[in-house]
Design a protein around this motif. Structure first.
Motif, short mmCIF file in Angstrom:
data_model
loop_
_atom_site.label_atom_id
_atom_site.label_comp_id
_atom_site.label_asym_id
_atom_site.label_seq_id
_atom_site.Cartn_x
_atom_site.Cartn_y
_atom_site.Cartn_z
N ASP A 25 -30.33 30.84 1.20
CA ASP A 25 -30.66 32.18 1.65
C ASP A 25 -29.66 33.18 1.07
O ASP A 25 -28.79 32.82 0.27
CB ASP A 25 -30.72 32.26 3.18
N LYS A 26 -29.76 34.44 1.48
CA LYS A 26 -28.92 35.50 0.91
C LYS A 26 -27.45 35.31 1.21
O LYS A 26 -26.60 35.87 0.54
CB LYS A 26 -29.38 36.87 1.42
N GLY A 27 -27.13 34.52 2.22
CA GLY A 27 -25.73 34.25 2.54
C GLY A 27 -25.00 33.51 1.42
O GLY A 27 -23.79 33.55 1.32
N TYR A 28 -25.75 32.79 0.60
CA TYR A 28 -25.15 32.04 -0.51
C TYR A 28 -25.23 32.79 -1.83
O TYR A 28 -24.98 32.22 -2.88
CB TYR A 28 -25.85 30.68 -0.65
N SER A 29 -25.57 34.05 -1.78
CA SER A 29 -25.72 34.84 -2.99
C SER A 29 -24.38 35.45 -3.40
O SER A 29 -24.00 36.53 -2.96
CB SER A 29 -26.75 35.96 -2.76
N SER A 30 -23.65 34.71 -4.22
CA SER A 30 -22.41 35.25 -4.77
C SER A 30 -22.26 34.74 -6.20
O SER A 30 -22.82 33.70 -6.56
CB SER A 30 -21.20 34.84 -3.94
#
Length: 111
Positions: free
Chosen positions: A19-24
């Motif tokens: 999800d977006k929490g892992y977007s780095s």
């Protein structure tokens, strides 16, 4: 993950859905260096920062919407399993009994 044929079992997944929490940038680089495909949507602030930088911001990461919809199936399954109080709070003392409880709940959900 079991391997078909001889040799050591695989220890890395072929593809990761997050999800977006892992977007780095660090996580994407780490996955890319290890040859693991990934489908992770970009957060809104990352999109704005890339657009603000113009050409220097680079290309947006590839994102497959069709593949990402499969993640929803897994999330819903976890949600239904967590509705079982014993599984959500992990009352069982041993890993074997916890696995048995998850298996039993999965079978009852499936039937």
């Amino acid at each position: 993950m079991p391997r078909i044929g001889p040799g050591r079992p695989r220890v890395r997944p072929a593809h990761v859905l997050g999800d977006k929490g892992y977007s780095s940038k660090a996580i994407r680089t780490w996955l890319r260096r290890r040859g693991i495909g990934h489908t992770i949507p970009e957060r809104a602030d990352q999109v704005r920062n890339r657009a603000r930088r113009g050409r220097q911001g680079g290309r947006p990461p590839r994102f497959d919407k069709r593949l990402y919809t499969q993640r929803n199936i897994v999330e819903r399954c976890f949600n239904r399993l967590k509705q079982w109080r014993g599984i959500a709070t992990r009352y069982d003392k041993t890993a074997e009994s916890y696995q048995a409880a998850v298996t039993l709940a999965s079978l009852l959900m499936w039937a």
